[in-house]
Write a protein that holds these residues in place. Structure first.
Motif, PDB file in Angstrom:
ATOM      1  N   VAL A   1      44.626  64.951  37.205  1.00  0.00           N
ATOM      2  CA  VAL A   1      43.189  65.640  37.271  1.00  0.00           C
ATOM      3  C   VAL A   1      42.308  64.866  38.620  1.00  0.00           C
ATOM      4  CG1 VAL A   1      42.936  65.883  34.774  1.00  0.00           C
ATOM      5  CG2 VAL A   1      41.844  63.758  35.858  1.00  0.00           C
ATOM      6  N   LEU A   2      42.804  64.029  39.084  1.00  0.00           N
ATOM      7  CA  LEU A   2      42.322  63.335  40.333  1.00  0.00           C
ATOM      8  C   LEU A   2      42.168  64.280  41.791  1.00  0.00           C
ATOM      9  CD1 LEU A   2      43.146  59.771  40.321  1.00  0.00           C
ATOM     10  CD2 LEU A   2      41.102  60.760  39.322  1.00  0.00           C
ATOM     11  N   GLY A   3      43.391  64.952  41.897  1.00  0.00           N
ATOM     12  CA  GLY A   3      43.617  65.670  43.173  1.00  0.00           C
ATOM     13  C   GLY A   3      43.818  65.030  44.463  1.00  0.00           C
ATOM     14  N   ASP A   4      44.427  65.444  45.477  1.00  0.00           N
ATOM     15  CA  ASP A   4      44.559  64.890  46.606  1.00  0.00           C
ATOM     16  C   ASP A   4      43.683  64.390  47.439  1.00  0.00           C
ATOM     17  OD1 ASP A   4      47.524  65.558  45.914  1.00  0.00           O
ATOM     18  OD2 ASP A   4      47.572  67.183  47.253  1.00  0.00           O
ATOM     19  N   ASP A   5      42.496  64.799  47.270  1.00  0.00           N
ATOM     20  CA  ASP A   5      41.231  64.382  47.945  1.00  0.00           C
ATOM     21  C   ASP A   5      40.897  62.939  47.315  1.00  0.00           C
ATOM     22  OD1 ASP A   5      40.487  65.341  45.601  1.00  0.00           O
ATOM     23  OD2 ASP A   5      38.423  65.657  46.288  1.00  0.00           O
ATOM     24  N   VAL A   6      41.383  62.516  46.424  1.00  0.00           N
ATOM     25  CA  VAL A   6      40.742  61.313  45.870  1.00  0.00           C
ATOM     26  C   VAL A   6      41.653  60.013  46.638  1.00  0.00           C
ATOM     27  CG1 VAL A   6      40.559  59.695  43.953  1.00  0.00           C
ATOM     28  CG2 VAL A   6      40.036  62.095  43.764  1.00  0.00           C
ATOM     29  N   VAL A   7      40.979  59.100  47.204  1.00  0.00           N
ATOM     30  CA  VAL A   7      41.583  58.099  47.735  1.00  0.00           C
ATOM     31  C   VAL A   7      42.004  56.818  46.934  1.00  0.00           C
ATOM     32  CG1 VAL A   7      41.306  56.227  49.490  1.00  0.00           C
ATOM     33  CG2 VAL A   7      40.250  58.461  49.958  1.00  0.00           C
ATOM     34  N   ARG A   8      43.247  56.594  46.910  1.00  0.00           N
ATOM     35  CA  ARG A   8      43.636  55.345  46.131  1.00  0.00           C
ATOM     36  C   ARG A   8      43.335  54.104  46.714  1.00  0.00           C
ATOM     37  NH1 ARG A   8      44.889  60.219  44.641  1.00  0.00           N
ATOM     38  NH2 ARG A   8      46.329  60.597  42.617  1.00  0.00           N
ATOM     39  N   VAL A   9      42.512  53.164  46.146  1.00  0.00           N
ATOM     40  CA  VAL A   9      42.164  51.894  46.712  1.00  0.00           C
ATOM     41  C   VAL A   9      42.984  50.735  45.738  1.00  0.00           C
ATOM     42  CG1 VAL A   9      40.571  50.169  47.316  1.00  0.00           C
ATOM     43  CG2 VAL A   9      40.017  52.666  47.547  1.00  0.00           C
ATOM     44  N   ILE A  10      44.016  50.255  46.550  1.00  0.00           N
ATOM     45  CA  ILE A  10      45.009  49.354  45.621  1.00  0.00           C
ATOM     46  C   ILE A  10      44.494  47.970  46.157  1.00  0.00           C
ATOM     47  CG2 ILE A  10      47.155  48.867  45.156  1.00  0.00           C
ATOM     48  CD1 ILE A  10      47.933  51.629  46.041  1.00  0.00           C
ATOM     49  N   LYS A  11      43.966  47.194  45.247  1.00  0.00           N
ATOM     50  CA  LYS A  11      43.410  45.795  45.649  1.00  0.00           C
ATOM     51  C   LYS A  11      44.507  44.952  45.086  1.00  0.00           C
ATOM     52  CE  LYS A  11      38.892  45.236  46.124  1.00  0.00           C
ATOM     53  NZ  LYS A  11      37.440  45.173  45.812  1.00  0.00           N
ATOM     54  N   VAL A  12      45.608  44.652  45.658  1.00  0.00           N
ATOM     55  CA  VAL A  12      46.931  44.074  45.283  1.00  0.00           C
ATOM     56  C   VAL A  12      46.643  42.590  44.925  1.00  0.00           C
ATOM     57  CG1 VAL A  12      48.493  45.530  46.434  1.00  0.00           C
ATOM     58  CG2 VAL A  12      47.651  43.772  47.718  1.00  0.00           C
ATOM     59  N   HIS A  13      45.539  42.056  45.355  1.00  0.00           N
ATOM     60  CA  HIS A  13      45.115  40.367  45.261  1.00  0.00           C
ATOM     61  C   HIS A  13      43.978  40.437  43.991  1.00  0.00           C
ATOM     62  CE1 HIS A  13      47.480  38.733  48.643  1.00  0.00           C
ATOM     63  NE2 HIS A  13      48.261  39.137  47.876  1.00  0.00           N
ATOM     64  N   GLY A  14      43.521  41.516  43.537  1.00  0.00           N
ATOM     65  CA  GLY A  14      42.611  41.517  42.574  1.00  0.00           C
ATOM     66  C   GLY A  14      41.107  41.707  43.283  1.00  0.00           C
ATOM     67  N   SER A  15      40.031  41.634  42.434  1.00  0.00           N
ATOM     68  CA  SER A  15      38.736  41.881  43.178  1.00  0.00           C
ATOM     69  C   SER A  15      37.836  40.869  42.663  1.00  0.00           C
ATOM     70  CB  SER A  15      38.351  43.359  42.845  1.00  0.00           C
ATOM     71  OG  SER A  15      37.297  43.618  43.376  1.00  0.00           O
ATOM     72  N   VAL A  16      36.619  40.694  43.258  1.00  0.00           N
ATOM     73  CA  VAL A  16      35.550  39.656  42.997  1.00  0.00           C
ATOM     74  C   VAL A  16      34.885  40.165  41.735  1.00  0.00           C
ATOM     75  CG1 VAL A  16      33.744  40.506  44.351  1.00  0.00           C
ATOM     76  CG2 VAL A  16      33.855  38.091  43.742  1.00  0.00           C
ATOM     77  N   ASN A  17      34.902  41.459  41.305  1.00  0.00           N
ATOM     78  CA  ASN A  17      34.102  42.084  40.121  1.00  0.00           C
ATOM     79  C   ASN A  17      35.031  42.469  39.149  1.00  0.00           C
ATOM     80  OD1 ASN A  17      35.239  44.123  41.769  1.00  0.00           O
ATOM     81  ND2 ASN A  17      34.209  45.655  40.763  1.00  0.00           N
ATOM     82  N   TRP A  18      36.232  41.913  39.132  1.00  0.00           N
ATOM     83  CA  TRP A  18      37.430  42.023  37.850  1.00  0.00           C
ATOM     84  C   TRP A  18      37.130  40.679  37.007  1.00  0.00           C
ATOM     85  CZ3 TRP A  18      42.540  44.472  40.482  1.00  0.00           C
ATOM     86  CH2 TRP A  18      42.188  45.510  40.790  1.00  0.00           C
ATOM     87  N   ARG A  19      37.147  41.155  35.743  1.00  0.00           N
ATOM     88  CA  ARG A  19      37.122  40.344  34.823  1.00  0.00           C
ATOM     89  C   ARG A  19      38.046  40.407  33.671  1.00  0.00           C
ATOM     90  NH1 ARG A  19      34.376  38.721  38.431  1.00  0.00           N
ATOM     91  NH2 ARG A  19      32.277  37.724  38.509  1.00  0.00           N
ATOM     92  N   VAL A  20      38.370  39.389  32.940  1.00  0.00           N
ATOM     93  CA  VAL A  20      39.070  39.628  31.631  1.00  0.00           C
ATOM     94  C   VAL A  20      37.982  39.787  30.441  1.00  0.00           C
ATOM     95  CG1 VAL A  20      41.048  38.941  29.972  1.00  0.00           C
ATOM     96  CG2 VAL A  20      41.254  38.748  32.580  1.00  0.00           C
ATOM     97  N   GLY A  21      38.056  40.763  29.678  1.00  0.00           N
ATOM     98  CA  GLY A  21      37.238  40.671  28.623  1.00  0.00           C
ATOM     99  C   GLY A  21      37.871  40.538  27.407  1.00  0.00           C
ATOM    100  N   TYR A  22      37.496  39.855  26.504  1.00  0.00           N
ATOM    101  CA  TYR A  22      38.053  39.581  25.156  1.00  0.00           C
ATOM    102  C   TYR A  22      37.423  40.212  23.898  1.00  0.00           C
ATOM    103  CZ  TYR A  22      40.314  35.918  27.943  1.00  0.00           C
ATOM    104  OH  TYR A  22      41.080  35.313  28.705  1.00  0.00           O
ATOM    105  N   ILE A  23      38.129  40.998  23.134  1.00  0.00           N
ATOM    106  CA  ILE A  23      37.561  42.048  21.898  1.00  0.00           C
ATOM    107  C   ILE A  23      37.721  41.133  20.577  1.00  0.00           C
ATOM    108  CG2 ILE A  23      37.467  44.157  21.078  1.00  0.00           C
ATOM    109  CD1 ILE A  23      38.672  45.157  23.803  1.00  0.00           C
ATOM    110  N   GLY A  24      36.642  41.144  19.761  1.00  0.00           N
ATOM    111  CA  GLY A  24      36.991  40.766  18.514  1.00  0.00           C
ATOM    112  C   GLY A  24      36.406  39.428  18.235  1.00  0.00           C
TER     113      GLY A  24
END
Length: 452
Positions: free
Chosen positions: A279-302
């Motif tokens: 559903v994304l289409g060819d116009d959507v740029v894939r940004v692959i942050k191979v070493h992670g990102s400063v705004n990524w976190r692990v969230g624990y559920i429960g």
């Protein structure tokens, strides 16, 4: 004009620095300055240490000082070791070059001798080489990660065990009130928090002016472009900000979640259709942050947060809301305040691990379908990525464009780029130089080199 070209940007830290984003050396310098005198940074570290369920710390100032002293000690020890190895290496190369005759009976390969010649000619100063390497925070993180694994009983490595014993005997430690946590592990965890706090402070900031990345937008508008991906080794959010400001659709691999956050869905990053990508289409740029990102976190559920976790992407407001506010607001029992980053030495050893394995797989998939790879700001010091690009260049018709004002010297100064020079890849046509920085390159420069 020929059409339907798939294009991959491979971008390292050199592409973020012109916009004022801190590089590895900048972050290392902050760690070498007095942290307890930096009120904002110090308070951030203390608040996160208090929230960690494992760390024991009665005297906050003392804990931070001891943790920082461990970081400084490791930096000094790595530099001392690198000087020894570098000088010993030149002695070995001199000896091997003096035995050229072995090549005649099937010893050294011609390319190896050529590489030795280049190293001696470029680096040698008498019988010693010019010492260029300086340890940085990523080296320290790698050491800390190994020490943590030793202390938790997850790693049996004699050299890591011996260094852990050395530190425990020669440095102050932060006493632990937790019976399952040793004083050394307690100190290691504090040192890691200090490094991650500095990373967050330096990389969460998005500059008002983004410099030197206009080529991304220009290539996106080119008539010959079919699909585009941006592979970045940077933890900052500069690429996302650039695409947002230029209204270019993109994905970093996250879908809207059921409790208000975005959660990681790796199939979004792959070039071929899947249940989500279709559903994304060819116009959507894939940004692959191979070493992670400063705004990524692990969230624990429960209630028992060890039972279920997911990788999530936080907004600016959520990042700055603090661990408790973010967790409550998003419906999580706990959100780690350490960004989800791949740092330190031996990164290639993690390239098949969970999320990083998905990111590397997406990178490889984009290489497989692409005609042009543009490399800028990348130091060719990541063995896994360098090998992937090198293998891709061996296929007929693939063109890797390397942007640098002195590309051959840049390759030679790197850990793995030297292999490209020794193999003459730059003369075979697979690797082509654009002797300019990325900020000075126009689409016309690319078109003239690859014939589109």
């Amino acid at each position: 004009m020929e059409s339907s070209k798939n294009f991959v940007f491979v971008l390292g830290s050199g592409t973020s620095i012109p916009s004022g984003v801190s590089g590895v050396a900048d972050i290392t310098r902050v760690l070498q300055s007095s942290i307890v005198d930096n009120e904002l940074l110090y308070n951030s570290i203390v608040s996160e240490i208090k929230f960690d369920i494992e760390i024991s710390c009665n005297d906050n100032k003392s804990c931070v000082e001891i943790g920082q002293n461990m970081i400084l000690s490791i930096l000094d020890k790595i530099n001392e070791y690198e000087r020894y190895v570098s000088n010993r290496r030149i002695e070995i190369l001199h000896d091997r070059l003096g035995r050229r005759e072995v090549n005649e009976v099937g010893g050294f390969l011609g390319s190896e001798l050529k590489l030795i010649d280049m190293i001696l000619e470029y680096e040698a100063c008498g019988d010693r080489i010019e010492f260029r390497y300086s340890a940085n925070y990523e080296d320290v993180l790698y050491v800390l990660q190994q020490m943590e694994r030793v202390e938790r009983g997850e790693l049996y490595d004699p050299s890591s065990i011996m260094y852990s014993q050395y530190l425990a005997e020669n440095h102050d430690m932060i006493s632990s009130e937790n019976d399952s946590i040793s004083d050394l592990l307690n100190t290691v965890l504090v040192a890691r928090y200090i490094i991650y706090a500095v990373i967050k402070q330096e990389l969460e900031k998005i500059p008002d002016n983004i410099e030197g990345l206009d080529l991304i937008c220009d290539v996106y508008k080119a008539e010959w472009l079919n699909r585009m991906a941006i592979v970045t080794f940077n933890h900052d959010m500069l690429i996302e900000a650039l695409l947002d400001r230029n209204q270019i659709p993109y994905t970093t691999g996250f879908l809207p979640g059921d409790v208000g956050e975005d959660y990681f869905s790796p199939d979004l990053l792959f070039p071929e259709p899947s249940r989500n990508v279709a559903v994304l289409g060819d116009d959507v740029v894939r940004v692959i942050k191979v070493h992670g990102s400063v705004n990524w976190r692990v969230g624990y559920i429960g209630e028992d947060y060890n039972k279920m976790k997911r990788l999530i992407s936080l907004t600016d407001d959520e990042i700055r809301g603090g661990p408790r506010l973010s967790a409550n607001h998003l419906g999580y029992a706990f959100i780690s305040q350490m960004p989800y980053l791949l740092t330190g030495g031996g990164k290639e050893g993690m390239y098949n691990y969970k999320t990083y394995g998905h990111l590397q797989h997406a990178f490889q998939n984009w290489l497989d379908i692409s005609d042009i790879v543009f490399v800028a700001g990348f130091g060719w010091n990541d063995k896994g990525a360098s090998d992937m690009i090198s293998r891709w260049m061996e296929f007929a018709g693939n063109k890797c464009l390397f942007s640098h004002t002195d590309p051959r010297k840049a390759l030679f100064d790197s850990k793995w780029g030297r292999n490209l020079l020794a193999a003459d890849v730059d003369r075979s046509g697979g690797l082509r130089y654009i002797e300019k920085f990325m900020r000075d390159i126009a689409v016309d420069d690319i078109e003239s080199l690859v014939g589109v």
